[in-house]
Design an enzyme around this catalytic site. Structure first.
Site: not given
Length: 380
Positions: A134, A191, A240
């Site tokens: 990360d 989608c 989120c």
């Protein structure tokens, strides 16, 4: 050294140490990603948390001498809590995103990568590595996509066939020339649910994110949250999950494979009011082991205040008045003033009027005026 056999051995070993997916790719430059990063910079869509040198983000040769391949790993994390706690009137709760449940994933993945390094060294003593999770230079999802871990969805997350997008990613550059795995074909198709559901329109289009509008980013900032996003944050304290929870590929995906990733509900979904008065020491003791604590308590407290305003929690008025009067940090005092206006009531209005006279900080005075404006709108 038989690289083909070594790869088989590594894959088998990875399963014994809790690596859920492993893939291999070349150490060549990520040219397509470079173009995308340059475009992101040009559009000012970057968050500022990234490695600033784009060349380092796409060229493994700048990070290690003579890299020959990259190993990508993925670990699946839970999407549901085994023990649920309810947010109810007078006892409202905030929520940390799923990627901040359990022990900080940086710690967990570094442990797996270190074990993998040691195993490879036992087979190939001259092997060299550079591992990262990360916060490293390379773009995790670009490596994972090319290594066949999953495809990069329209929500900008890697989606795996087995675990959906609920996976943590890490990678290891090495000087061993492993044969590459095949990438998985993108299966998002027509989608567009994640783009349509994004609360702030941060997903500009499929696969393109304006980080400055993304709630996951906004919850990590330390200043005043821009007015336009305050009511969008809901009860989110950190991160989120909306673009993941609406994804059809995540339907029914909930894996409890790693004990250290299991959430403590009182930490993952904590009561809001106690957060307003928590000391630095208490915060570190309770939340220091989760990834959502990396920016310290200030953003979490600011978000907790906004969450109380979201719930219009009248039982928090006394706490918010105390914070507005006594907290030394302008951002926290000002946000509390705004929240008091949002919640309303005579006690809140009287406190704001007194604060308007006593407050010296211009930014806080502006927030007090915003709070009082809510009352004026109600009267008109």
């Amino acid at each position: 050294m038989n690289v083909k056999e070594l790869k088989k051995d590594i894959i088998a070993y990875s399963k014994t140490i809790g690596i859920d997916k492993i893939g291999f790719t070349t150490a060549s430059t990520f040219d397509e990603m470079k173009n995308r990063l340059l475009q992101q910079r040009e559009l000012d869509y970057q968050s500022g948390f990234e490695e600033p040198d784009i060349e380092k983000r796409v060229n493994p040769a700048l990070l290690m001498d003579e890299p020959r391949s990259i190993i990508s790993i993925a670990l699946a994390y839970p999407s549901k809590m085994k023990i649920r706690v309810e947010s109810k009137k007078g006892e409202r709760r905030g929520i940390f995103c799923r990627a901040s449940w359990g022990t900080d994933y940086h710690v967990v993945l570094r442990d797996r990568l270190k074990k993998l390094e040691n195993y490879i060294l036992s087979k190939v003593p001259e092997a060299k590595f550079k591992s990262m999770v990360d916060t490293g230079e390379l773009v995790d999802r670009a490596v994972a996509e090319r290594a066949g871990i999953g495809w990069c969805g329209k929500n900008c997350a890697i989606i795996t066939p087995e675990f959906g997008s609920y996976v943590y990613l890490g990678e290891m550059i090495t000087n061993i020339p492993f044969h590459s795995d095949k990438p998985i074909e993108n299966q998002c198709g027509d989608c567009n649910k994640c783009v349509d559901a994004c609360p702030t329109g941060a997903l500009v289009q499929g696969g393109q994110l304006d980080s400055n509008r993304c709630i996951a980013f906004l919850t990590q900032t330390k200043g005043f949250l821009p007015d336009q996003f305050r009511e969008k944050i809901g009860n989110r304290l950190y991160g989120c999950d909306t673009c993941q929870t609406v994804c059809p590929e995540n339907k029914g995906k909930d894996f409890h494979i790693h004990e250290e990733m299991e959430p403590n509900p009182e930490i993952a979904k904590p009561l809001l009011k106690p957060l307003l008065h928590i000391s630095n020491r208490e915060f570190k003791e309770k939340y220091g082991h989760v990834s959502g604590s990396w920016r310290g308590k200030k953003p979490i407290q600011r978000n907790a205040i906004l969450a109380l305003a979201h719930f219009k929690d009248e039982t928090a008025v006394g706490d918010l008045i105390t914070v507005m009067k006594n907290d030394t940090r302008p951002v926290i005092r000002g946000t509390a003033a705004w929240a008091l206006g949002k919640i309303g009531g005579e006690e809140a209005m009287n406190a704001l009027q007194k604060a308007q006279i006593n407050e010296l900080d211009e930014d806080v005075i502006e927030e007090i005026n915003k709070g009082l404006n809510f009352f004026m709108k109600k009267e008109s």
